[in-house]
Design a protein around this motif. Structure first.
Motif, PDB file in Angstrom:
ATOM      1  N   THR A  50       2.612   2.759  -7.284  1.00 48.22           N
ATOM      2  CA  THR A  50       2.570   1.822  -6.158  1.00 48.22           C
ATOM      3  C   THR A  50       3.074   0.444  -6.584  1.00 48.22           C
ATOM      4  O   THR A  50       3.888  -0.169  -5.889  1.00 48.22           O
ATOM      5  N   HIS A  71      -4.018   0.265  -2.637  1.00 48.78           N
ATOM      6  CA  HIS A  71      -3.723  -1.079  -2.141  1.00 48.78           C
ATOM      7  C   HIS A  71      -3.626  -2.017  -3.341  1.00 48.78           C
ATOM      8  O   HIS A  71      -4.589  -2.137  -4.099  1.00 48.78           O
ATOM      9  N   SER A  90      -5.314   6.222  -0.568  1.00 49.15           N
ATOM     10  CA  SER A  90      -4.529   5.027  -0.269  1.00 49.15           C
ATOM     11  C   SER A  90      -4.715   4.026  -1.403  1.00 49.15           C
ATOM     12  O   SER A  90      -5.848   3.660  -1.729  1.00 49.15           O
ATOM     13  N   SER A 140       0.842  -1.197   0.000  1.00 50.27           N
ATOM     14  CA  SER A 140       0.000   0.000   0.000  1.00 50.27           C
ATOM     15  C   SER A 140       0.872   1.240   0.000  1.00 50.27           C
ATOM     16  O   SER A 140       1.994   1.220   0.528  1.00 50.27           O
TER      17      SER A 140
END
Length: 123
Positions: A39, A76, A74, A5
């Protein structure tokens, strides 16, 4: 499989109005995609040699809800499959506890020099 994350704060430069993909001061879909790719890239980077990197090869995203400037986003990701140099991820993007996007992303692990040498061939 691996999970990872990363958090981002939506700034004015991240809005649809600012980048030209829309007319509103909300998180632009292209910026959201960049957050997902970043990410996944960061997740893979810890496993690669100095001669390797990863490149995005596919993304399928549903951008479900808007996010305002200042929102904490965020991302993930979860590795779903890994075959040779291809890594398939699923992802969810949250604004606070609310899911604002979801989808899949694929990256390929490549040798940087070999990849860049293909640029010279296309001249």
């Amino acid at each position: 499989m691996g999970k990872f994350s990363k958090s981002f704060i939506v700034s004015q430069k991240d809005t649809a109005k600012m980048i030209g993909s829309g007319d509103l001061d909300v998180l632009a879909t292209p910026v959201l995609i960049t957050m997902v790719e970043n990410t996944a890239k960061n997740f893979l980077a810890k496993e690669l040699t100095s001669e390797e990197t990863s490149v995005g090869t596919m993304i399928n995203a549903k951008h479900l809800r808007p996010s305002k400037v200042g929102a904490k986003i965020s991302v993930h990701i979860k590795v779903e499959t890994r075959e040779k140099s291809k890594v398939d991820f699923s992802f969810e993007v949250l604004d606070n506890e609310c899911v604002v996007a979801s989808g899949t992303h694929q990256r390929a692990v490549i040798l940087t020099d070999v990849f860049l040498s293909k640029l010279a061939l296309s001249k």
